[in-house]
Design a protein around this motif. Structure first.
Motif, mmCIF file in Angstrom:
data_model
loop_
_atom_site.group_PDB
_atom_site.id
_atom_site.type_symbol
_atom_site.label_atom_id
_atom_site.label_comp_id
_atom_site.label_asym_id
_atom_site.label_seq_id
_atom_site.Cartn_x
_atom_site.Cartn_y
_atom_site.Cartn_z
ATOM 1 N N THR A 450 -85.696 52.837 80.018
ATOM 2 C CA THR A 450 -84.245 52.880 79.820
ATOM 3 C C THR A 450 -83.751 51.484 79.479
ATOM 4 O O THR A 450 -84.372 50.479 79.836
ATOM 5 N N CYS A 451 -82.634 51.420 78.782
ATOM 6 C CA CYS A 451 -82.053 50.143 78.358
ATOM 7 C C CYS A 451 -81.610 49.339 79.580
ATOM 8 O O CYS A 451 -80.875 49.864 80.440
ATOM 9 N N PRO A 452 -82.015 48.058 79.695
ATOM 10 C CA PRO A 452 -81.606 47.259 80.850
ATOM 11 C C PRO A 452 -80.118 46.906 80.853
ATOM 12 O O PRO A 452 -79.602 46.447 81.861
ATOM 13 N N VAL A 453 -79.409 47.174 79.757
ATOM 14 C CA VAL A 453 -77.983 46.865 79.683
ATOM 15 C C VAL A 453 -77.130 48.093 79.973
ATOM 16 O O VAL A 453 -76.218 48.046 80.798
ATOM 17 N N CYS A 454 -77.432 49.226 79.309
ATOM 18 C CA CYS A 454 -76.569 50.403 79.459
ATOM 19 C C CYS A 454 -77.250 51.585 80.123
ATOM 20 O O CYS A 454 -76.590 52.572 80.447
ATOM 21 N N GLY A 455 -78.567 51.527 80.317
ATOM 22 C CA GLY A 455 -79.281 52.607 80.967
ATOM 23 C C GLY A 455 -79.626 53.781 80.084
ATOM 24 O O GLY A 455 -80.188 54.773 80.558
ATOM 25 N N ALA A 456 -79.314 53.678 78.784
ATOM 26 C CA ALA A 456 -79.652 54.772 77.870
ATOM 27 C C ALA A 456 -81.167 54.827 77.660
ATOM 28 O O ALA A 456 -81.863 53.823 77.819
ATOM 29 N N PRO A 457 -81.703 55.986 77.292
ATOM 30 C CA PRO A 457 -83.156 56.086 77.054
ATOM 31 C C PRO A 457 -83.615 55.136 75.952
ATOM 32 O O PRO A 457 -82.876 54.842 75.011
ATOM 33 N N VAL A 458 -84.841 54.667 76.090
ATOM 34 C CA VAL A 458 -85.456 53.802 75.081
ATOM 35 C C VAL A 458 -86.367 54.653 74.216
ATOM 36 O O VAL A 458 -87.139 55.468 74.719
ATOM 37 N N GLY A 470 -76.451 53.255 71.237
ATOM 38 C CA GLY A 470 -75.595 53.203 70.061
ATOM 39 C C GLY A 470 -74.256 52.553 70.332
ATOM 40 O O GLY A 470 -74.164 51.461 70.912
ATOM 41 N N LEU A 471 -73.179 53.249 69.936
ATOM 42 C CA LEU A 471 -71.831 52.700 70.076
ATOM 43 C C LEU A 471 -71.410 52.562 71.531
ATOM 44 O O LEU A 471 -70.387 51.929 71.823
ATOM 45 N N ARG A 607 -75.690 62.176 70.460
ATOM 46 C CA ARG A 607 -75.525 61.328 71.638
ATOM 47 C C ARG A 607 -74.067 61.304 72.076
ATOM 48 O O ARG A 607 -73.144 61.120 71.282
ATOM 49 N N GLU A 608 -73.895 61.494 73.368
ATOM 50 C CA GLU A 608 -72.551 61.606 73.921
ATOM 51 C C GLU A 608 -71.711 60.377 73.640
ATOM 52 O O GLU A 608 -70.517 60.473 73.318
ATOM 53 N N GLU A 609 -72.334 59.179 73.744
ATOM 54 C CA GLU A 609 -71.585 57.938 73.543
ATOM 55 C C GLU A 609 -71.046 57.847 72.120
ATOM 56 O O GLU A 609 -69.908 57.409 71.895
ATOM 57 N N ASN A 610 -71.849 58.243 71.154
ATOM 58 C CA ASN A 610 -71.410 58.164 69.767
ATOM 59 C C ASN A 610 -70.341 59.203 69.452
ATOM 60 O O ASN A 610 -69.367 58.917 68.742
ATOM 61 N N ARG A 611 -70.510 60.398 69.981
ATOM 62 C CA ARG A 611 -69.484 61.438 69.811
ATOM 63 C C ARG A 611 -68.158 60.987 70.402
ATOM 64 O O ARG A 611 -67.088 61.189 69.817
ATOM 65 N N ALA A 612 -68.246 60.349 71.574
ATOM 66 C CA ALA A 612 -67.022 59.884 72.243
ATOM 67 C C ALA A 612 -66.328 58.812 71.416
ATOM 68 O O ALA A 612 -65.094 58.809 71.284
ATOM 69 N N ALA A 613 -67.103 57.874 70.851
ATOM 70 C CA ALA A 613 -66.510 56.815 70.043
ATOM 71 C C ALA A 613 -65.837 57.384 68.798
ATOM 72 O O ALA A 613 -64.732 56.963 68.413
#
Length: 723
Positions: A450-458, A470-471, A607-613
């Protein structure tokens, strides 16, 4: 004795005739008050003066006017060219960068750019000297007359520069030595590369040079990258090579590249249109360096001519002792026979000349222990592992960190915390780990999932690893905003890297949609912002609230989706919602989109983050307009069923050509295949596309024939400028 560049009485501009050379005035009359003739005359004087100032600053390192005066002259020239349409092919204003390229074309060198045999021990150098003297004697020449030109071996990127009738016409990377990538527009941005040669050069001149990034400029540029959360370059050579292959010349123009010219590849004195008596090719390599000075080509001042190999070895030892004081990376010295007749007698092998040898420096290494591993997240989402080391001195510098490049490199090394490793200082700057000397820990370091900054999968992409946030990943927001503002996306003036960094540090922009919550008051509270600049940026942002769909898609930074693919998606689906709902099968119906790109697009939108942005952008009124169905003149399908590929320089950009044929029902792809109907070849076309067209039996049209073909379908060429 070391020879410094000699001066030249030949100048680009005579101060007695050109008022903009010495103590130039900068209180110009308004452009609107000038007649076309007066504007053209002033522009000619400014071009000549700016060339002279560029030479004095970038080649001789002896400027005669302050930077702010130079900037005023340059701005005036640009204003005149814009107002009166006076831009010329070799104007200094072209250095700031041209249109982005779709790809790097391949061109054939005027003469082979061979590699050089090399070694790190003196015995091999002495053997080279013995071979040279034997070869010279066998050719009936005097072996005792052999002299060597000694010069630093630059650690940069080798290029060919071509001048015709004194004008810069082409630059290409070394490539395979026979063909290289066409980097004409990229090299044009290097200030020490003259657009026109001084003096009286031959009708055609091809020279070999080394593009590099000065060490002080490299350090400053890397510091900016790290401050912005981007991955720094590993060394100056990587920085120069990566920059020169950028497809957008304006990006190259922002990076501090320089060049040293060091050899003649071709010298053709006949067939030119220049007046005056052109000089014959010099008889020695040392005299060629003097010619470089007369022509205004930048070369090193560390050139020496010696009579025996012992003196050449002494020269190498002096450069080795001075290497840390040089402002450019060197990895050895080059020794070459001075006399050109002796060179021709010695000849070359298929790979290297027999008259030159590289006496290289030993690598800088040390051993130490890995105390930990830190994973950094770059602005593209790429994860880079860094080894934290027990500090050790390497070549006079204390090293406590070294790059491990990527997870595949970790696996190949089998490295883990606690292992004893060798450190190698690549390019004298960022060290890396070439091997594990002693395995002291079990197993291999487990790369995070997982990303050490945001926790998203790598996710892994070949040897590399990327955060899928992503966004929604804070480490990638700066990059996302800058990408959104790019010329080939939303084209927002005033939103460059420094401005983005300032807005982020002030806490005004935490996500892409936050841009559209900015107010004039927010900006004027920041250092360096006035009322006008703040209003301009807000106006620029407001102008993007109804963007074209292809620009919106290009601005999102979807992996594998550039301007061309974004345009194809917009044309195929028509509106954003249709694209958001498209599955992979539907995406693959779009020209040039295969399984991998379709998967990349679908993954991005899932990806939820990109859809949200995207949803937040639309809530703030940023909603892309549906794509027009085609021309209003009934010609939307005039070219239906035809597939074009474009190469070389046309009267419009290749991107505009693609848009034009697609608007009339054709397809435009980036590579030639059996499905291609026509390859349209402008000036300086790519060799590989021509070869592919020949192999596939695809007709090749020049621009005139292409225009005739379109006329047969009642389609105009070139396309009319939009109102």
């Amino acid at each position: 004795m070391t020879n410094a560049p000699s001066g030249s009485s030949t100048r680009y501009a005579d101060p007695d005739e050109n008022p903009y050379v010495e103590a130039p005035p900068t209180d110009f009359a308004p452009v609107a008050e000038l007649s076309p003739d007066a504007a053209a005359e002033q522009a000619d004087l400014l071009r000549a003066a700016i060339r002279e100032h560029d030479y004095r600053y970038y080649v001789e390192a002896d400027p005669i006017i302050p930077d702010e005066t130079y900037d005023a002259l340059f701005a005036r020239l640009r204003d005149l060219e814009d107002a009166f349409d006076l831009s010329t092919e070799h104007s200094p204003t072209r250095r700031v960068g041209g249109e982005p390229l779709d790809e790097l074309d391949t061109v054939e060198h005027l003469a082979p750019m061979r590699s050089i045999d090399n070694a790190t021990d003196a015995d091999a150098v002495c053997e080279f000297d013995e071979r040279v003297r034997r070869g010279v004697a066998d050719a009936g020449l005097d072996p005792d007359a052999v002299a060597y030109v000694c010069e630093p071996k630059f650690d940069g990127l080798s290029v060919e520069l071509v001048y015709e009738d004194g004008a810069y016409v082409r630059a290409a990377t070394r490539g395979d030595g026979i063909e290289g990538d066409d980097v004409t527009e990229q090299v044009r941005t290097i200030r020490s590369v003259p657009e026109r040669l001084r003096g009286d050069p031959p009708a055609r001149l091809a020279v070999r040079g080394e593009v590099y990034m000065p060490r002080d400029a490299f350090a400053a540029y890397n510091e900016k990258l790290m401050e912005r959360g981007e991955e720094p370059f590993a060394n100056p050579r990587n920085a120069a090579a990566g920059t020169l292959r950028q497809l957008d010349p304006s990006v190259v123009a922002e990076r501090p590249l320089d060049i040293f010219v060091f050899d003649v590849l071709a010298w053709e004195a006949d067939g030119g249109e220049r007046g005056g008596a052109q000089m014959d090719r010099p008889a020695t390599h040392r005299e060629e360096f003097d010619a470089f000075d007369r022509f205004g080509l930048r070369r090193t001042d560390r050139v020496d001519v010696v009579d025996d190999i012992e003196a050449a070895i002494d020269y190498r030892d002096r450069i080795l002792a001075d290497r840390d004081d040089l402002n450019y990376a060197v990895d050895g010295v080059v020794l070459s026979v001075n006399d050109r007749a002796a060179r021709e007698a010695l000849g070359s092998t298929s790979r290297a000349p027999r008259w030159a040898f590289a006496y290289k420096f030993p690598p800088r290494t040390a051993t130490t222990t890995v105390e930990g591993v830190t994973v950094q997240v770059g602005r593209t989402g790429r994860l880079t592992p860094v080894a934290e080391l027990d500090p050790v001195e390497v070549g006079g510098v204390t090293v406590s960190r070294a790059t491990l490049h990527n997870p595949a490199e970790i696996e190949a090394l089998g490295i883990n915390v606690g292992d004893h490793v060798r450190i190698y200082r690549a390019g004298d700057v960022i060290p890396y780990v070439p091997e594990v000397v002693e395995k002291r820990a079990e197993g291999t370091y487990d790369f995070p999932e997982t990303c050490p900054v945001c926790g998203a999968p790598v996710e892994r992409d070949g040897p590399l690893a990327f955060c899928t946030g992503g966004l929604g990943c804070p480490a990638q927001i700066d990059r996302a905003i800058e990408h959104w503002a790019r010329r080939d996306a939303l084209d927002i003036d005033g939103l460059g890297p420094e401005r983005v960094e300032q807005l982020r540090e002030a806490g005004l922009v935490e996500s892409l949609p936050d841009l559209y919550d900015l107010t004039v008051g927010d900006l004027t509270d920041l250092e360096g912002w006035g009322e006008t600049s703040a209003e301009n940026l807000i106006a620029e942002l407001d102008a993007t609230r109804d963007p074209p769909l292809d620009a919106f898609l290009a601005g999102l930074g979807i992996p594998d989706v550039g301007a061309t693919t974004a345009r194809a998606l917009a044309t195929h689906f028509g509106d954003l919602d249709a694209l958001l709902d498209a599955d992979e099968d539907a995406l693959r119906e779009v020209d040039d989109i295969g399984p991998e790109v379709a998967d990349s697009i679908r993954t991005f939108f899932d990806r939820e983050e990109n859809r949200a942005a995207i949803a937040e952008l639309r809530e703030r009124g940023v909603d892309p307009e549906p794509v027009d169905t085609g021309p209003d003149d009934g010609q939307a399908d005039a070219l239906a069923g035809l597939t074009f590929v474009f190469t070389g320089s046309l009267s419009v950009t290749r991107s505009e050509a693609q848009v034009h044929v697609e608007a009339h029902g054709a397809s435009a792809t980036s590579s030639v295949s059996g499905n291609t109907d026509y390859l349209v070849a402008g000036e300086n076309p790519g060799h590989s596309k021509r070869a592919d067209a020949d192999a596939e039996g695809v007709p090749v049209l020049d621009e005139a024939a292409f225009a005739d073909l379109l006329a047969d379908h009642d389609v105009e060429w070139p396309p009319a400028d939009p109102e």
